[in-house]
Design a protein around this motif. Structure first.
Motif, short mmCIF file in Angstrom:
data_model
loop_
_atom_site.label_atom_id
_atom_site.label_comp_id
_atom_site.label_asym_id
_atom_site.label_seq_id
_atom_site.Cartn_x
_atom_site.Cartn_y
_atom_site.Cartn_z
N TYR A 33 23.96 -28.93 32.83
CA TYR A 33 23.82 -27.49 32.63
C TYR A 33 22.86 -26.95 33.69
O TYR A 33 22.01 -27.67 34.21
CB TYR A 33 23.26 -27.21 31.23
N SER A 37 18.86 -22.15 32.80
CA SER A 37 19.39 -21.83 31.47
C SER A 37 18.90 -22.82 30.42
O SER A 37 18.41 -22.43 29.36
CB SER A 37 20.92 -21.83 31.52
N ARG A 40 15.08 -22.43 29.66
CA ARG A 40 14.74 -21.32 28.76
C ARG A 40 14.95 -21.70 27.30
O ARG A 40 14.12 -21.39 26.44
CB ARG A 40 15.60 -20.09 29.08
N ILE A 77 25.97 -21.63 23.48
CA ILE A 77 25.98 -20.23 23.91
C ILE A 77 26.97 -19.47 23.04
O ILE A 77 28.18 -19.71 23.11
CB ILE A 77 26.37 -20.10 25.39
N TYR A 224 26.98 -21.46 32.81
CA TYR A 224 25.85 -22.26 32.35
C TYR A 224 25.90 -23.70 32.86
O TYR A 224 25.03 -24.50 32.53
CB TYR A 224 25.79 -22.25 30.82
#
Length: 280
Positions: A33, A37, A40, A77, A224
């Motif tokens: 990934y 992203s 976070r 997500i 992502y």
């Protein structure tokens, strides 16, 4: 103490160890990934768990499956809505539906379907075009919990104003309210819309092809993933598409910077609709 504001070399090592540990312990592979992203989401979980470092989160994840379950949900997500980006569905209706009408049966894969809004949107569109009865929609996501929500066909009533606006802007043919009834704080979509939808768990990172499809829709999921993982997933999509099959991507995605640009014809460059062409 490591802080989320400034990424240090030590923090990068910690994050790599965390992702390696998750893969070795649980078999979930988030190693490709995009770093920003995943970082976070890791710090989001660290704060909630009242920890100080990535290493502390690693220790808890390895010894407490419940923490892993919460982190797994963070990594999923789940940003979606019905008829999201209405111009995409308008273009699909105008440019793809005429192609599908020539097929005796239709198989569509919605990859990364989250809570199912996009799959139900497609069911409505195909119903209006007289194609739904001969269509099977496979809606997949890596997160089993969001799939449970998708199977109910129930969505928060307060979101219907946005969904109705999206539907109208996609040039829907009926009153959107015809497709659901209300109960408590939910809009319950009619059961016939779910009759030809199969919701199933599938991980784009680790799982392979499971059918041949006339259409694959995967919108704003690949953003992502890092470049290598995007290439691997696009190979999966290409292998899973029938001859002259349709690929639909998100408005922040595309093929121009990948090795798949010459494998598709642009049907609508703006709306990211492509048609597979066989390599000679």
């Amino acid at each position: 103490m490591t802080t989320p504001e400034d990424c240090t070399d030590l923090e990068r090592i910690e994050i790599q160890l965390l992702l390696d540990g998750i893969f070795l312990k649980y078999g979930f592979d988030f190693r490709n990934y995009t770093f920003s992203s995943i970082r976070r989401r890791i710090w989001h979980r660290i704060k909630i768990e009242k920890l100080q470092t990535v290493t502390a989160l690693l220790e808890r994840v390895l010894h407490d499956p419940a923490t892993m379950e919460r982190l797994y949900a963070d990594f999923s997500i789940n940003v979606t809505e019905m008829f999201r980006d209405p111009t995409f569905f308008k273009a699909f209706r105008e440019k793809i539906v005429p192609v599908l009408k020539n097929l005796p049966s239709i198989r569509i894969w919605h990859a990364g379907c989250s809570t199912g809004e996009e799959a139900f949107s497609m069911a409505i569109l195909l119903h209006e075009e007289g194609l739904y009865k001969k269509t099977r929609i496979y809606a997949t996501d890596m997160n089993g919990k969001v799939l449970e929500k998708a199977r109910t066909g129930k969505f928060p009533l307060y979101r219907m104003r946005t969904y109705t606006s999206n539907y109208i802007n996609s040039e829907g043919k009926n009153a959107f309210s015809e497709y659901y009834t209300t109960k408590d704080e939910y809009a319950c979509f009619h059961s016939y819309l779910a009759e030809n939808i199969v919701f199933a768990q599938h991980n784009l990172v680790t799982d392979g092809s499971f059918n041949e499809f006339h259409v694959i829709i995967c919108r704003n999921v690949l953003i992502y993933f890092d470049r290598d993982l995007q290439e691997r997933v696009h190979q999966l999509f290409y292998d899973s598409l029938a001859t002259s099959g349709i690929l639909g991507l998100g408005n922040r995605e595309g093929l121009s910077y990948l090795n798949y640009d010459n494998r598709y014809i642009d049907l609508d460059k703006k709306e990211k609709l492509y048609q597979k062409q066989s390599l000679s």
